[in-house]
Design a protein around this motif. Structure first.
Motif, PDB file in Angstrom:
ATOM      1  N   ALA A  74       0.824  -1.221   0.000  1.00  0.00           N
ATOM      2  CA  ALA A  74       0.000   0.000   0.000  1.00  0.00           C
ATOM      3  C   ALA A  74       0.853   1.263   0.000  1.00  0.00           C
ATOM      4  CB  ALA A  74      -0.962  -0.004   1.190  1.00  0.00           C
ATOM      5  N   GLY A  75       2.039   1.162  -0.584  1.00  0.00           N
ATOM      6  CA  GLY A  75       2.912   2.328  -0.684  1.00  0.00           C
ATOM      7  C   GLY A  75       3.727   2.624   0.554  1.00  0.00           C
ATOM      8  N   ASP A  76       3.696   1.745   1.553  1.00  0.00           N
ATOM      9  CA  ASP A  76       4.477   1.947   2.777  1.00  0.00           C
ATOM     10  C   ASP A  76       5.918   1.508   2.512  1.00  0.00           C
ATOM     11  OD1 ASP A  76       5.655   1.977   5.283  1.00  0.00           O
ATOM     12  OD2 ASP A  76       3.876   1.207   6.311  1.00  0.00           O
ATOM     13  N   LEU A  77       6.777   2.467   2.254  1.00  0.00           N
ATOM     14  CA  LEU A  77       8.145   2.156   1.846  1.00  0.00           C
ATOM     15  C   LEU A  77       8.994   1.616   2.989  1.00  0.00           C
ATOM     16  CD1 LEU A  77       8.787   5.150  -0.582  1.00  0.00           C
ATOM     17  CD2 LEU A  77       7.910   2.860  -1.092  1.00  0.00           C
ATOM     18  N   GLU A  78       8.611   1.882   4.224  1.00  0.00           N
ATOM     19  CA  GLU A  78       9.329   1.280   5.353  1.00  0.00           C
ATOM     20  C   GLU A  78       9.159  -0.236   5.342  1.00  0.00           C
ATOM     21  OE1 GLU A  78      11.530   2.390   7.602  1.00  0.00           O
ATOM     22  OE2 GLU A  78      11.477   4.173   6.327  1.00  0.00           O
ATOM     23  N   MET A  79       8.000  -0.696   4.897  1.00  0.00           N
ATOM     24  CA  MET A  79       7.776  -2.133   4.815  1.00  0.00           C
ATOM     25  C   MET A  79       8.602  -2.742   3.675  1.00  0.00           C
ATOM     26  SD  MET A  79       5.868  -2.681   7.361  1.00  0.00           S
ATOM     27  CE  MET A  79       6.797  -1.328   8.103  1.00  0.00           C
ATOM     28  N   VAL A  80       8.756  -1.995   2.599  1.00  0.00           N
ATOM     29  CA  VAL A  80       9.629  -2.444   1.508  1.00  0.00           C
ATOM     30  C   VAL A  80      11.054  -2.610   2.035  1.00  0.00           C
ATOM     31  CG1 VAL A  80      10.620  -1.828  -0.735  1.00  0.00           C
ATOM     32  CG2 VAL A  80       8.202  -1.343  -0.257  1.00  0.00           C
ATOM     33  N   ARG A  81      11.517  -1.635   2.793  1.00  0.00           N
ATOM     34  CA  ARG A  81      12.875  -1.707   3.352  1.00  0.00           C
ATOM     35  C   ARG A  81      13.018  -2.885   4.315  1.00  0.00           C
ATOM     36  NH1 ARG A  81      11.684   3.901   3.787  1.00  0.00           N
ATOM     37  NH2 ARG A  81      12.723   5.086   2.132  1.00  0.00           N
ATOM     38  N   ALA A  82      11.984  -3.149   5.083  1.00  0.00           N
ATOM     39  CA  ALA A  82      12.041  -4.259   6.041  1.00  0.00           C
ATOM     40  C   ALA A  82      12.287  -5.585   5.332  1.00  0.00           C
ATOM     41  CB  ALA A  82      10.742  -4.323   6.846  1.00  0.00           C
ATOM     42  N   VAL A  83      11.648  -5.777   4.196  1.00  0.00           N
ATOM     43  CA  VAL A  83      11.844  -7.010   3.427  1.00  0.00           C
ATOM     44  C   VAL A  83      13.207  -6.996   2.741  1.00  0.00           C
ATOM     45  CG1 VAL A  83      10.984  -8.422   1.523  1.00  0.00           C
ATOM     46  CG2 VAL A  83       9.364  -7.328   3.079  1.00  0.00           C
TER      47      VAL A  83
END
Length: 293
Positions: free
Chosen positions: A118-127
């Motif tokens: 949903a566009g949450d880039l912190e979650m992208v970084r977490a992965v």
């Protein structure tokens, strides 16, 4: 854990190819995490949907890692349905699975094919920072067709940000995306898409033919010839993509592409080891010289 769930749910035409290798190390597994029910409804996809899928299995990361370590594969692709019902979109579940795999099978290369969280880039970084080797996120189609092809919550620009963020999150991380042809895109639109992908340093792109899963889904606008697929492969390589798989039956999780990426990653690791050994030898020689002075 259903180890072939993604391949079957998405009706991939390459199941026998990926699992038909002469050795386990040559085989490819694509594992779908977080259940088989998606919170989105893209018009090209046959995976079942619901606003309220079943809760996550907290033991899935451990069980997945344990199973994969026993299989002895060299490369695995983790993917999932979209889980907009979860606060983090399932990112931490993804990341924990990757960490568990790396603990139990340190040499196994792991690719994650994720949604956009949903566009949450912190979650992208977490992965991206969980020990991952390849971060894949599919733009699926050209920007102009995105509203008709993908769920309304997915946008082309948002997908570009996912790929850009993943690339910046970890040094050496390979980024990858996939494009379907035959949806009504123009040649100019495909060119623009490739330029946009290179602008955010995407390494790998795949082209495949859109095939209508059922009569409830979008119709095929056109069937692309093998010659045109080959043309786009050459164009992508000329633009600087590290690798491009392109053909009617090519899908994002495609055995040939993964074999190439695996080879690239192993070569990178070997070069790092050689550099470390050389640096260690130089330090030892320097210390010996100083002690004799």
């Amino acid at each position: 854990m259903a180890e072939d769930a993604m391949c079957e749910e998405a009706r991939c035409p390459n199941i026998s190819d990926c699992w038909g290798g002469s050795s386990k190390s040559a085989a490819t597994a694509t594992i779908m995490l977080m259940g088989d029910t998606c919170t989105r409804g893209c018009r090209f996809c046959s995976v079942k949907t619901s606003k309220a899928p079943p809760p996550l299995d907290p033991h899935e990361p451990e069980h997945t890692a344990e199973a994969l370590s026993r299989w002895g594969l060299g490369y695995v692709v983790l993917t999932s349905v979209d889980r907009d019902d979860l606060a983090d979109g399932g990112a931490h579940h993804f990341a924990e699975t990757i960490r568990k795999i790396k603990q139990k099978a340190p040499t196994m290369l792991v690719e994650a094919l994720t949604g956009d969280f949903a566009g949450d880039l912190e979650m992208v970084r977490a992965v991206a920072q969980s020990g991952l080797d390849v971060y894949a996120h599919n733009v699926e189609t050209v920007e102009a067709l995105t509203p008709q092809v993908r769920d309304r919550r997915a946008t082309f620009r948002q997908s570009l940000k996912v790929l850009e963020t993943a690339k910046a999150a970890k040094e050496g991380l390979i980024t990858k995306t996939s494009i379907m042809l035959g949806l009504g895109e123009t040649e100019a639109q495909v060119w623009d898409t490739l330029r946009d992908l290179r602008s955010v340093k995407v390494d790998v792109v795949t082209f495949g033919q859109y095939m209508r899963p059922t009569k409830r889904h979008m119709k095929v606008h056109s069937y692309i010839t093998p010659a045109v697929f080959e043309l786009w492969r050459q164009r992508a390589l000329d633009m600087g993509f590290l690798y491009c798989a392109s053909g009617p039956l090519v899908r994002s999780s495609y055995k040939a592409g993964e074999a190439f990426i695996e080879n690239v990653l192993k070569k990178r690791a070997a070069r790092k080891n050689e550099a470390a050994v050389a640096a260690g030898s130089a330090t030892e020689e320097f210390d010996t010289t100083n002690s004799n002075a």
